[in-house]
Motif scaffolding. Structure first.
Motif, short mmCIF file in Angstrom:
data_model
loop_
_atom_site.label_atom_id
_atom_site.label_comp_id
_atom_site.label_asym_id
_atom_site.label_seq_id
_atom_site.Cartn_x
_atom_site.Cartn_y
_atom_site.Cartn_z
N LEU A 5 0.60 -1.10 0.05
CA LEU A 5 -0.07 -0.12 0.02
C LEU A 5 1.08 1.13 -0.10
O LEU A 5 1.91 1.27 0.87
N ASN A 6 0.89 2.03 -1.01
CA ASN A 6 1.75 3.30 -0.96
C ASN A 6 1.23 4.20 -0.43
O ASN A 6 0.09 5.08 -0.61
N PHE A 7 1.95 4.59 0.68
CA PHE A 7 1.68 5.69 1.58
C PHE A 7 2.17 7.02 0.94
O PHE A 7 3.18 7.11 0.21
N SER A 8 1.70 8.29 0.99
CA SER A 8 2.01 9.62 0.56
C SER A 8 3.12 10.22 1.57
O SER A 8 3.12 10.11 2.51
N TYR A 9 4.13 10.57 0.77
CA TYR A 9 5.36 11.17 1.46
C TYR A 9 5.06 12.40 2.19
O TYR A 9 5.36 12.85 3.24
N LYS A 10 3.94 13.27 1.38
CA LYS A 10 3.66 14.45 2.23
C LYS A 10 3.08 14.12 3.67
O LYS A 10 3.21 14.82 4.31
N ASP A 11 2.20 13.16 3.39
CA ASP A 11 1.52 12.60 4.76
C ASP A 11 2.39 12.38 5.84
O ASP A 11 2.35 12.72 7.16
N LEU A 12 3.41 11.58 5.27
CA LEU A 12 4.58 10.99 6.36
C LEU A 12 5.37 12.23 6.76
O LEU A 12 5.98 12.47 8.00
N LYS A 13 5.67 13.09 6.00
CA LYS A 13 6.63 14.14 6.33
C LYS A 13 5.78 15.02 7.55
O LYS A 13 6.43 15.44 8.56
N LYS A 14 4.31 15.44 7.13
CA LYS A 14 3.57 16.12 8.20
C LYS A 14 3.29 15.29 9.36
O LYS A 14 3.48 15.59 10.50
N GLY A 15 3.04 14.02 9.28
CA GLY A 15 2.75 13.15 10.39
C GLY A 15 3.78 12.79 11.31
O GLY A 15 3.84 12.61 12.47
N THR A 16 5.26 13.08 10.93
CA THR A 16 6.25 13.09 11.79
C THR A 16 6.81 14.35 12.22
O THR A 16 8.00 14.54 12.81
N GLY A 17 6.35 15.54 11.91
CA GLY A 17 6.52 16.86 12.30
C GLY A 17 8.03 17.22 11.36
O GLY A 17 8.96 17.64 12.19
N ARG A 18 7.82 16.85 10.15
CA ARG A 18 9.12 17.16 9.46
C ARG A 18 10.26 16.21 9.69
O ARG A 18 11.45 16.79 9.89
N PHE A 19 9.93 14.86 10.15
CA PHE A 19 10.94 14.15 10.70
C PHE A 19 11.83 14.65 11.76
O PHE A 19 12.95 14.76 12.13
N SER A 20 11.08 15.18 12.61
CA SER A 20 11.52 15.74 13.87
C SER A 20 12.04 14.78 14.84
O SER A 20 11.55 13.54 14.97
N PRO A 21 13.34 15.10 15.38
CA PRO A 21 13.99 14.15 16.40
C PRO A 21 12.97 13.68 17.58
O PRO A 21 13.20 12.68 18.02
N TYR A 58 10.68 6.55 12.38
CA TYR A 58 9.91 7.63 13.10
C TYR A 58 8.51 7.21 13.57
O TYR A 58 7.97 6.39 12.75
N LYS A 59 7.87 7.85 14.37
CA LYS A 59 6.51 7.51 14.78
C LYS A 59 5.77 8.72 13.70
O LYS A 59 6.21 9.70 13.76
N ALA A 60 4.79 8.31 13.11
CA ALA A 60 3.95 9.26 12.28
C ALA A 60 2.36 8.98 12.63
O ALA A 60 2.10 7.92 12.86
N VAL A 61 1.85 10.09 12.52
CA VAL A 61 0.31 9.93 12.64
C VAL A 61 -0.33 10.43 11.40
O VAL A 61 -0.06 11.62 11.06
N LEU A 62 -0.88 9.32 10.67
CA LEU A 62 -1.75 9.64 9.52
C LEU A 62 -2.99 10.72 9.79
O LEU A 62 -3.26 10.78 10.67
N PRO A 63 -3.22 11.07 8.49
CA PRO A 63 -4.38 11.98 8.46
C PRO A 63 -5.60 11.54 9.03
O PRO A 63 -6.29 12.20 9.86
N GLY A 64 -5.93 10.22 8.91
CA GLY A 64 -7.04 9.48 9.63
C GLY A 64 -6.91 9.38 11.30
O GLY A 64 -7.68 8.91 12.11
N GLY A 65 -5.71 9.54 11.84
CA GLY A 65 -5.23 9.54 13.16
C GLY A 65 -4.44 8.34 13.50
O GLY A 65 -4.11 8.08 14.62
N ASN A 66 -4.30 7.31 12.45
CA ASN A 66 -3.51 5.89 12.60
C ASN A 66 -2.06 6.50 12.91
O ASN A 66 -1.56 7.16 12.24
N GLU A 67 -1.64 5.70 14.11
CA GLU A 67 -0.04 5.86 14.34
C GLU A 67 0.44 4.63 13.60
O GLU A 67 0.17 3.45 13.78
N VAL A 68 1.61 4.97 12.91
CA VAL A 68 2.45 3.93 12.27
C VAL A 68 3.95 4.44 12.51
O VAL A 68 4.23 5.58 13.03
N ALA A 69 4.85 3.28 12.25
CA ALA A 69 6.27 3.35 12.43
C ALA A 69 6.76 3.51 10.87
O ALA A 69 6.42 2.55 10.11
N ALA A 70 7.46 4.58 10.65
CA ALA A 70 8.03 4.98 9.28
C ALA A 70 9.39 4.78 9.52
O ALA A 70 10.05 5.42 9.92
#
Length: 585
Positions: free
Chosen positions: A242-258, A271-283
């Motif tokens: 399932l191809n995830f959006s790079y834009k969503d990942l960037k936003k969901g990680t706070g621009r890949f914040s430490p 990184y921990k990422a929060v997707l637009p639907g609220g789901n948490e994933v590990a990227a």
């Protein structure tokens, strides 16, 4: 305030002088900042506080920040010698005054003084940075004043906050407007000279940085999977993930914040990422700067997409369209096992039953990889940080970047050394001879770590420096296994016999001869027969490898002499031949 570059690499900067500085002094202060700035590299963010000016840069927009965790106050080491109570009262008064005046000022700046007697006075300066509005300025100065007031009766104090700066002292320290406005024509000539040269240097730096960022962004795009393969991106990626959006990942990680960094894998950062639907994933952001890294990416996708087991982490998808490529896994709040067994934190304590469940779960996961899946898989990097814990503290093996598949009737692979020092089996280190027994060895080391609460590669003796494995072996032979058990488990008296039995299984898995190590299916049987009724009453163990190793706790190496003791004595000559390869990992 400014920003340079473009997504995904953009940097933001703020530079400001205090309002009491003349233009000449401000320019000179900027020059001092430029000379100090290289000390911040290669960090992705930095701050420089001087008594006349301030600079901050970061890889995200911080202009709305008022305060953060780096805010601090710096107090002088010398205290006022007399009437300390009166001086402290004067400090509180003047801080309150300048805070109120600065908020009302158009420039967020104020100076002032307060006295309790002709000999007791305090002087203060307050400055908000230009990115704050009045309400934000008031909030920042209020917090900063409360913080720096605690310095009194120290003679000087400074509050260094994300959005403001406060300083107090026993003497006036700011530049008066009279002195600032009495500049001669000579000073103005110096000013224009300094300004013109500074602007020239800054323009050169900005142009250079932009050019470098542009090249770096182009190279990043070229290193992405789309850039490398174009329309010929392997079908197995496009079809099986399932191809995830790079834009969503960037936003969901706070621009890949430490702040959202979970850990470091074999070929990428997680990184921990929060997707637009609220789901948490590990990227897992992948390093695709070499062919080997790209091969590991495809290898991880190929391997983990073939397996399904309750003790293996689940691959949710990937992202291959952006300038960087990602693997997306299910997210587990508890993160990895090492954060529980190696950290003295009551909130992360695992009792024996929980530790046993982890051991058994990892054993069952490895048994599935070795014997039950459609393809035989050797993980090659079993260790505490590669075991995640779900909400119920059940284990999930992760990071398959180094995994290898045994095809057909092949009994072993001969491959380059890869893995983690302390967990790699001796025959693999020496010969590159890879079988499932290499994972069995790593599992045995992990068992010992879980029981003792100690890392396998840390020195455990203050003088002899014996390895953890040797220490446990000595205790086992002397029938004093309880001495090496994690102190946090010592009160669980009813579990002591079972703990000893598990230590015995761990030592069995770390036998020097791979033929003497059990298959993981056998390990699972031994663990399931917890009361001994379904397992053999006793196990015959020989000396484990690394039995005679002396860890150099002083940091000084012993060269080839040290290498020759890493395995049983009959293998010393073989080790010398491959020591350089081992060290180069």
């Amino acid at each position: 305030m400014t920003s340079v570059g473009q997504d995904p690499i953009t940097y933001y900067g703020l530079v400001q002088c205090l309002e009491d500085l003349s233009k000449v002094d401000c320019t000179l202060c900027y020059g001092e900042i430029r000379s100090l700035l290289p000390k911040c590299y290669p960090q992705i963010g930095g701050r420089i506080y001087l008594d006349g000016c301030f600079m901050r840069y970061a890889n995200y927009s911080f202009f709305d920040e008022i305060m953060d965790s780096l805010d601090t106050s710096v107090c002088s080491s010398s205290n006022r010698s007399s009437d300390q109570r009166g001086f402290s009262s004067a400090v509180s008064t003047v801080l309150s005054n300048v805070t109120s005046l600065a908020v009302k000022s158009d420039k967020g700046f104020a100076v002032g003084s307060a006295s309790r007697s002709p000999k007791v006075a305090a002087y203060a300066l307050a400055q908000c940075w230009q990115n704050l509005n009045a309400s934000s300025c008031a909030a920042c100065l209020s917090a900063a004043a409360a913080s720096v007031a605690k310095c009194a009766p120290a003679e000087e104090g400074r509050a260094l906050f994300a959005g403001c700066f406060i300083r107090y002292s026993t003497v006036p320290f700011w530049n008066s407007k009279d002195s600032a406005s009495s500049s001669s024509s000579k000073k103005r000539i110096v000013l224009w000279t300094v300004l013109s040269s500074s602007v020239g240097v800054i323009l050169v730096l900005v142009v250079s940085v932009l050019a470098w960022k542009k090249r770096k962004a182009r190279r990043a795009r070229e290193r992405s999977l789309r850039g490398l393969y174009g329309s010929e991106l392997p079908a197995r990626i496009s079809q099986s993930c399932l191809n995830f959006s790079y834009k969503d990942l960037k936003k969901g990680t706070g621009r890949f914040s430490p702040v959202n960094k979970l850990g470091q894998g074999s070929n990428g950062t997680v990184y921990k990422a929060v997707l637009p639907g609220g789901n948490e994933v590990a990227a897992k952001r992948l390093f695709l700067n070499t062919k080997q890294c790209i091969d590991q990416f495809f290898n991880e996708v190929d391997v983990i997409s073939q397996v399904r087991h309750k003790n293996l982490v689940k691959l949710l998808g990937c992202s291959v369209d952006g300038p960087q490529s990602f693997l997306i896994y299910e997210y587990h709040f508890n993160r990895s096992l090492d954060l529980f067994i190696f950290v003295d934190d009551r909130n992360k304590h695992l009792d024996w039953q929980q530790r046993f469940d982890v051991i058994q779960g990892v054993a069952e996961g490895l048994c599935y990889l070795h014997e039950e899946s459609e393809t035989r898989i050797i993980h090659r990097d079993i260790k505490a940080s590669n075991v995640l814990l779900d909400q119920k503290l059940k284990p999930k093996i992760t990071d398959f970047g180094l995994a290898r598949v045994l095809c057909g009737d092949r009994t072993h692979l001969t491959t380059g050394i890869a893995g983690t020092v302390g967990y790699m089996a001796p025959e693999y280190v020496v010969h590159g001879h890879l079988t499932e027994k290499a994972d069995v060895y790593s599992f045995g080391v992990l068992v010992i770590e879980i029981v003792t609460g100690k890392r396998c590669c840390g020195a455990t003796g203050s003088h002899s420096g014996h390895s953890l494995l040797a220490e446990v072996w000595h205790s086992y032979k002397a029938n004093t296994t309880e001495k090496v058990v994690d102190a946090r488990l010592q009160h669980e008296q009813g579990a002591l016999e079972e703990i000893k039995r598990v230590v015995e299984i761990g030592l069995l898995c770390t036998q020097a001869n791979p033929d003497e190590r059990p298959a993981m299916s056998r390990v699972v049987e031994l663990l399931r027969g917890r009361d001994g009724t379904r397992a053999e009453a006793g196990l015959v163990l020989g000396d484990p490898p690394f039995f005679d190793v002396e860890v150099d706790v002083t940091g000084g190496g012993r060269g080839e002499e040290e290498a020759s003791t890493l395995l049983p004595r009959n293998s010393a000559s073989e080790v010398l031949g491959s020591h350089s390869e081992f060290s180069g990992i």
